[in-house]
Design a protein around this motif. Sequence first.
Motif, short mmCIF file in Angstrom:
data_model
loop_
_atom_site.label_atom_id
_atom_site.label_comp_id
_atom_site.label_asym_id
_atom_site.label_seq_id
_atom_site.Cartn_x
_atom_site.Cartn_y
_atom_site.Cartn_z
N THR A 76 0.82 -1.22 0.00
CA THR A 76 0.00 0.00 0.00
C THR A 76 0.86 1.27 0.00
OG1 THR A 76 -0.16 0.13 2.43
CG2 THR A 76 -1.82 -1.21 1.27
N ARG A 77 2.16 1.12 0.21
CA ARG A 77 3.05 2.28 0.23
C ARG A 77 3.45 2.66 -1.19
NH1 ARG A 77 4.84 3.13 5.73
NH2 ARG A 77 6.11 4.84 4.96
N ASP A 78 3.87 3.91 -1.34
CA ASP A 78 4.32 4.42 -2.64
C ASP A 78 5.80 4.10 -2.81
OD1 ASP A 78 4.97 5.80 -4.92
OD2 ASP A 78 4.72 7.79 -4.04
N HIS A 79 6.10 3.04 -3.54
CA HIS A 79 7.49 2.62 -3.73
C HIS A 79 8.17 3.33 -4.89
CE1 HIS A 79 7.29 -0.37 -0.56
NE2 HIS A 79 6.13 -0.77 -1.06
N THR A 80 7.48 4.35 -5.44
CA THR A 80 8.13 5.17 -6.47
C THR A 80 8.87 6.34 -5.84
OG1 THR A 80 6.21 6.62 -6.82
CG2 THR A 80 6.32 4.58 -8.14
N THR A 81 8.80 6.44 -4.52
CA THR A 81 9.48 7.49 -3.76
C THR A 81 10.32 6.86 -2.67
OG1 THR A 81 7.62 8.98 -4.14
CG2 THR A 81 9.14 9.59 -2.40
N TYR A 100 3.88 10.57 5.62
CA TYR A 100 4.70 10.11 4.50
C TYR A 100 4.43 8.63 4.29
CZ TYR A 100 8.75 8.65 1.77
OH TYR A 100 9.57 8.12 0.81
N HIS A 101 4.11 8.26 3.07
CA HIS A 101 3.74 6.86 2.79
C HIS A 101 4.61 6.23 1.70
CE1 HIS A 101 0.37 7.53 5.41
NE2 HIS A 101 0.04 8.59 4.70
N GLY A 102 5.81 6.77 1.52
CA GLY A 102 6.73 6.20 0.56
C GLY A 102 7.67 5.21 1.22
N ASP A 103 8.78 4.94 0.55
CA ASP A 103 9.78 4.00 1.03
C ASP A 103 10.93 4.78 1.68
OD1 ASP A 103 10.92 1.53 1.46
OD2 ASP A 103 10.75 0.89 -0.61
N ASP A 134 11.23 2.62 -12.24
CA ASP A 134 9.98 2.85 -11.50
C ASP A 134 10.10 4.01 -10.50
OD1 ASP A 134 8.82 0.70 -12.82
OD2 ASP A 134 9.37 -0.72 -11.24
N LYS A 136 10.46 7.56 -9.03
CA LYS A 136 10.17 8.90 -9.54
C LYS A 136 10.85 9.99 -8.72
CE LYS A 136 5.73 7.63 -11.46
NZ LYS A 136 4.31 7.53 -11.18
#
Length: 197
Positions: A76-81, A100-103, A134, A136
Motif C-alpha cells: 500500500t506504500r508508494d514505492h516510487t518514492t 509520509y507513505h513512501g519507502d 519505477d 520517480k
Amino acid sequence: MYPKALKDLMDNLEKLPSIGEKTAERLALYIISELDREDANLMADSIKNAIDSIRPCKISNILTDQEISPIVLDETRDHTTIMVVADSKDVFMMEKMGTYHGDYHVLGGLIDFSRGITDNDLNIESLTKRINSDLKELIIATNGTVEGELTAQYLKSLYEEKQIKVTRLAYGLPVGTDLRYADVLTLIKAVENRQEY
C-alpha cells in the motif's frame, strides 16, 4: 565504595546517551533496590532479545526483526518514492507523523571527514541498486548540519543525471518561533524555502 556488581551496572548504564555518572548511579540503585526482580529480569531479557533479533533490512537497512522490513514489503506504500535518512531513528520519527507513505533508505550515518567517515562507509551502493525506472523521486532527508549538507550534496551529484527528481527536505522556522530568536542560518533557509501562500 560500591559493590562490584553495582559499580559494573552503573558503568554500563553510563554508556547510554545522555546518561552521566549521577543518573547512572540513580538508575542502578533504582534497578537493584526498587524494581521488582521479575521486571528487572524482563528488562534484561528484552535487551538481550533486541540485540539478538534486530538487524538491518537487506534492502532498505531499516532496523527490523525480519529479513526484509515490513515497510519495504507493504504494497500500500508508494514505492516510487524513497526518502534517504541517516539512521533508523529518522525512519521511526517520520513514521510517527503518519503523513509520509513512501519507502526509505537508511545510510547508516553521514559523511564526516573529521571522523574518517567517507561515502564508502555508508549504504550508498545499496541505494544505487534500488534506483530503477519505477523510481520517480528521491527525497534527501539528512540533517541541516555540515555533515548532513555534505552528504546531501554528494547524493545529489550521484543521482542528478538519472531520470528521477531529487528533492531535499525544506528548512525554516519552527512553528511558533519568534523571528527575533531565530539564528541567521535558520532565517536564510526560511527565506530560500519560502512557498507561495
